[in-house]
Write a protein that holds these residues in place. Structure first.
Motif, PDB file in Angstrom:
ATOM      1  N   PRO A  90      39.638 161.577  66.317  1.00  0.00           N
ATOM      2  CA  PRO A  90      39.979 162.939  65.896  1.00  0.00           C
ATOM      3  C   PRO A  90      39.659 164.017  66.915  1.00  0.00           C
ATOM      4  O   PRO A  90      40.335 165.054  66.965  1.00  0.00           O
ATOM      5  N   MET A  91      38.650 163.806  67.766  1.00  0.00           N
ATOM      6  CA  MET A  91      38.296 164.795  68.777  1.00  0.00           C
ATOM      7  C   MET A  91      39.025 164.548  70.104  1.00  0.00           C
ATOM      8  O   MET A  91      38.952 165.378  71.013  1.00  0.00           O
ATOM      9  N   GLY A  92      39.713 163.410  70.184  1.00  0.00           N
ATOM     10  CA  GLY A  92      40.453 163.082  71.387  1.00  0.00           C
ATOM     11  C   GLY A  92      41.941 163.266  71.180  1.00  0.00           C
ATOM     12  O   GLY A  92      42.402 164.346  70.832  1.00  0.00           O
ATOM     13  N   HIS A  93      42.690 162.170  71.332  1.00  0.00           N
ATOM     14  CA  HIS A  93      44.142 162.232  71.192  1.00  0.00           C
ATOM     15  C   HIS A  93      44.618 161.828  69.796  1.00  0.00           C
ATOM     16  O   HIS A  93      45.805 161.571  69.596  1.00  0.00           O
ATOM     17  N   GLY A  94      43.686 161.787  68.848  1.00  0.00           N
ATOM     18  CA  GLY A  94      44.066 161.506  67.468  1.00  0.00           C
ATOM     19  C   GLY A  94      44.014 160.042  67.109  1.00  0.00           C
ATOM     20  O   GLY A  94      43.457 159.656  66.085  1.00  0.00           O
ATOM     21  N   GLU A  95      44.593 159.236  67.969  1.00  0.00           N
ATOM     22  CA  GLU A  95      44.623 157.794  67.748  1.00  0.00           C
ATOM     23  C   GLU A  95      44.443 157.089  69.081  1.00  0.00           C
ATOM     24  O   GLU A  95      44.983 157.506  70.105  1.00  0.00           O
ATOM     25  N   GLY A  96      43.658 156.020  69.064  1.00  0.00           N
ATOM     26  CA  GLY A  96      43.488 155.186  70.245  1.00  0.00           C
ATOM     27  C   GLY A  96      43.928 153.763  69.967  1.00  0.00           C
ATOM     28  O   GLY A  96      44.078 153.357  68.808  1.00  0.00           O
ATOM     29  N   ARG A  97      44.137 153.030  71.023  1.00  0.00           N
ATOM     30  CA  ARG A  97      44.534 151.624  70.911  1.00  0.00           C
ATOM     31  C   ARG A  97      43.811 150.835  71.987  1.00  0.00           C
ATOM     32  O   ARG A  97      43.635 151.314  73.117  1.00  0.00           O
ATOM     33  N   GLY A  98      43.375 149.647  71.644  1.00  0.00           N
ATOM     34  CA  GLY A  98      42.657 148.842  72.610  1.00  0.00           C
ATOM     35  C   GLY A  98      42.863 147.359  72.401  1.00  0.00           C
ATOM     36  O   GLY A  98      43.469 146.915  71.416  1.00  0.00           O
ATOM     37  N   TYR A  99      42.344 146.602  73.338  1.00  0.00           N
ATOM     38  CA  TYR A  99      42.483 145.156  73.407  1.00  0.00           C
ATOM     39  C   TYR A  99      41.168 144.550  72.922  1.00  0.00           C
ATOM     40  O   TYR A  99      40.133 144.671  73.576  1.00  0.00           O
ATOM     41  N   LEU A 100      41.197 143.952  71.738  1.00  0.00           N
ATOM     42  CA  LEU A 100      40.006 143.390  71.106  1.00  0.00           C
ATOM     43  C   LEU A 100      40.010 141.879  71.287  1.00  0.00           C
ATOM     44  O   LEU A 100      40.979 141.206  70.930  1.00  0.00           O
ATOM     45  N   VAL A 101      38.923 141.355  71.837  1.00  0.00           N
ATOM     46  CA  VAL A 101      38.827 139.914  72.085  1.00  0.00           C
ATOM     47  C   VAL A 101      37.552 139.401  71.432  1.00  0.00           C
ATOM     48  O   VAL A 101      36.454 139.921  71.689  1.00  0.00           O
ATOM     49  N   THR A 102      37.697 138.398  70.596  1.00  0.00           N
ATOM     50  CA  THR A 102      36.556 137.848  69.859  1.00  0.00           C
ATOM     51  C   THR A 102      36.466 136.344  70.074  1.00  0.00           C
ATOM     52  O   THR A 102      37.486 135.662  70.238  1.00  0.00           O
ATOM     53  N   PRO A 103      35.259 135.800  70.085  1.00  0.00           N
ATOM     54  CA  PRO A 103      35.128 134.337  70.115  1.00  0.00           C
ATOM     55  C   PRO A 103      35.648 133.751  68.811  1.00  0.00           C
ATOM     56  O   PRO A 103      35.391 134.287  67.731  1.00  0.00           O
ATOM     57  N   LYS A 104      36.369 132.669  68.899  1.00  0.00           N
ATOM     58  CA  LYS A 104      36.859 132.015  67.682  1.00  0.00           C
ATOM     59  C   LYS A 104      35.731 131.253  67.002  1.00  0.00           C
ATOM     60  O   LYS A 104      34.783 130.794  67.629  1.00  0.00           O
ATOM     61  N   ASN A 105      35.869 131.156  65.711  1.00  0.00           N
ATOM     62  CA  ASN A 105      34.956 130.344  64.906  1.00  0.00           C
ATOM     63  C   ASN A 105      33.517 130.854  64.925  1.00  0.00           C
ATOM     64  O   ASN A 105      32.574 130.078  64.710  1.00  0.00           O
ATOM     65  N   ALA A 106      33.329 132.137  65.204  1.00  0.00           N
ATOM     66  CA  ALA A 106      31.977 132.693  65.135  1.00  0.00           C
ATOM     67  C   ALA A 106      31.532 132.734  63.676  1.00  0.00           C
ATOM     68  O   ALA A 106      32.270 133.210  62.810  1.00  0.00           O
ATOM     69  N   ASP A 107      30.354 132.222  63.407  1.00  0.00           N
ATOM     70  CA  ASP A 107      29.879 132.149  62.021  1.00  0.00           C
ATOM     71  C   ASP A 107      28.835 133.214  61.703  1.00  0.00           C
ATOM     72  O   ASP A 107      28.132 133.135  60.694  1.00  0.00           O
ATOM     73  N   LYS A 108      28.721 134.222  62.585  1.00  0.00           N
ATOM     74  CA  LYS A 108      27.763 135.299  62.358  1.00  0.00           C
ATOM     75  C   LYS A 108      28.242 136.544  63.093  1.00  0.00           C
ATOM     76  O   LYS A 108      29.171 136.491  63.902  1.00  0.00           O
ATOM     77  N   THR A 109      27.622 137.670  62.791  1.00  0.00           N
ATOM     78  CA  THR A 109      27.955 138.887  63.528  1.00  0.00           C
ATOM     79  C   THR A 109      27.427 138.763  64.963  1.00  0.00           C
ATOM     80  O   THR A 109      26.467 138.032  65.228  1.00  0.00           O
ATOM     81  N   LEU A 110      28.061 139.511  65.869  1.00  0.00           N
ATOM     82  CA  LEU A 110      27.773 139.361  67.295  1.00  0.00           C
ATOM     83  C   LEU A 110      27.568 140.716  67.962  1.00  0.00           C
ATOM     84  O   LEU A 110      28.053 141.738  67.470  1.00  0.00           O
TER      85      LEU A 110
END
Length: 308
Positions: A90-110
């Motif tokens: 809201p204080m920037g350009h209203g909306e942002g977009r990014g590239y999210l990469v996560t380990p597969k099969n993670a069984d807990k928060t990281l």
């Protein structure tokens, strides 16, 4: 405060021909890439080197990025999941977009790490850095400052012009919003790190100064400091990578170091001998494989220590 160490190594290059290219050419490229000279001036200076036996094709191949060389982790790697996501700014350009990469099969928060690009948008090299972090067990998020203009255009020159056309304050707000989005992500354990390169290194320093309570660790690669009046806010430990031949950024270090010392910030600075600005970027002739791998191993060790 851990004292910096210096290491000597032979600069590795994308192309063996770049070993012989004069240092001035790399300095000119740095000036061009950061808007200190225009393209015409840059090419005119390179043309003078043809009298020494260098072709423009040889010079271009050594200085300009070849992103086909910048993939260390495939986007199809079975151990990770890569996707594009939107976030509010809201204080920037209203909306942002990014590239999210996560380990597969993670069984807990990281732990989560924000990956911040150079001054030309989210190019393939930065996306690969995000994938490398996911392979190391982190959730990585690499926003694209150019989203409001349609995203990284596939060309660094155009991307640089696009990013230069945007309001820097709003870009900073977009990255601040991205950091909050990532720290509060459902898969996050609340531990937030940030790593950035060139302009992204500056943004890491800025985040450390403006998100003192939220940022847990910052790793700026050859980035200039945050505004002087903000530096007293810095609380997060910093791992700072600088290149010996990067006169422009290194000129800002003594003053920054004095402020870090005065404010008792836990930091380490490593100066990489014989390395140019951009030495971690494996898509150009400035890449120094030995120094880049050393800096990256230190980065992973630092994040493991600070984020768990």
């Amino acid at each position: 405060m851990a004292q910096s160490n210096q290491f000597s190594s032979t600069a590795a290059s994308i192309d063996a021909q770049s070993y012989a290219i004069p240092q001035e050419a790399f300095d000119w490229y740095d000036e061009y890439a950061h808007g200190l000279i225009d393209r015409r001036t840059f090419l005119a200076r390179l043309a003078k080197l043809t009298a020494l036996g260098f072709s423009m094709a040889m010079l271009s191949s050594a200085l300009l990025p070849n992103y086909a060389l910048a993939e260390q982790v495939s986007f199809n790697d079975p151990e990770i999941k890569a996707e594009y996501v939107l976030f509010d700014s809201p204080m920037g350009h209203g909306e942002g977009r990014g590239y999210l990469v996560t380990p597969k099969n993670a069984d807990k928060t990281l732990p989560v790490i924000l990956v911040i690009h150079e001054n030309r948008g989210l190019n393939p090299y930065i996306k690969d850095v995000a994938r490398r972090l996911a392979k190391a067990g982190y959730i990585a998020f690499a926003p694209d400052a150019l989203h409001i203009l349609g995203g990284y255009p596939g060309n660094d020159d155009q991307g640089r012009s696009m990013q230069k056309s945007l309001d820097k304050g709003k870009i900073e707000q977009d990255f601040l919003a991205a950091a909050v989005f990532l720290k509060e992500h459902p898969a996050s354990n609340g531990k937030l790190g940030a790593v950035g390169f060139c302009f992204g290194g500056y943004v890491v320093n800025m985040l450390a100064a403006r998100m003192a309570k939220q940022l847990n660790a910052g790793v700026p690669f050859y980035g200039t400091p945050s505004a002087k009046e903000l530096r007293s806010n810095i609380k997060a430990p910093l791992l700072i990578h600088l290149a010996e031949l990067d006169k422009r950024v290194n000129a800002t270090w003594p003053d920054y170091e004095q402020d870090l010392l005065a404010n008792k910030v836990a930091y380490q600075m490593h100066m990489y001998q014989g390395a140019n600005h951009g030495f971690h970027n494996d898509s150009t002739g400035r890449y120094d494989e030995l120094q880049a791998e050393l800096a990256w191993s230190r980065t992973l060790d630092f994040f493991k220590q600070q984020l768990g």
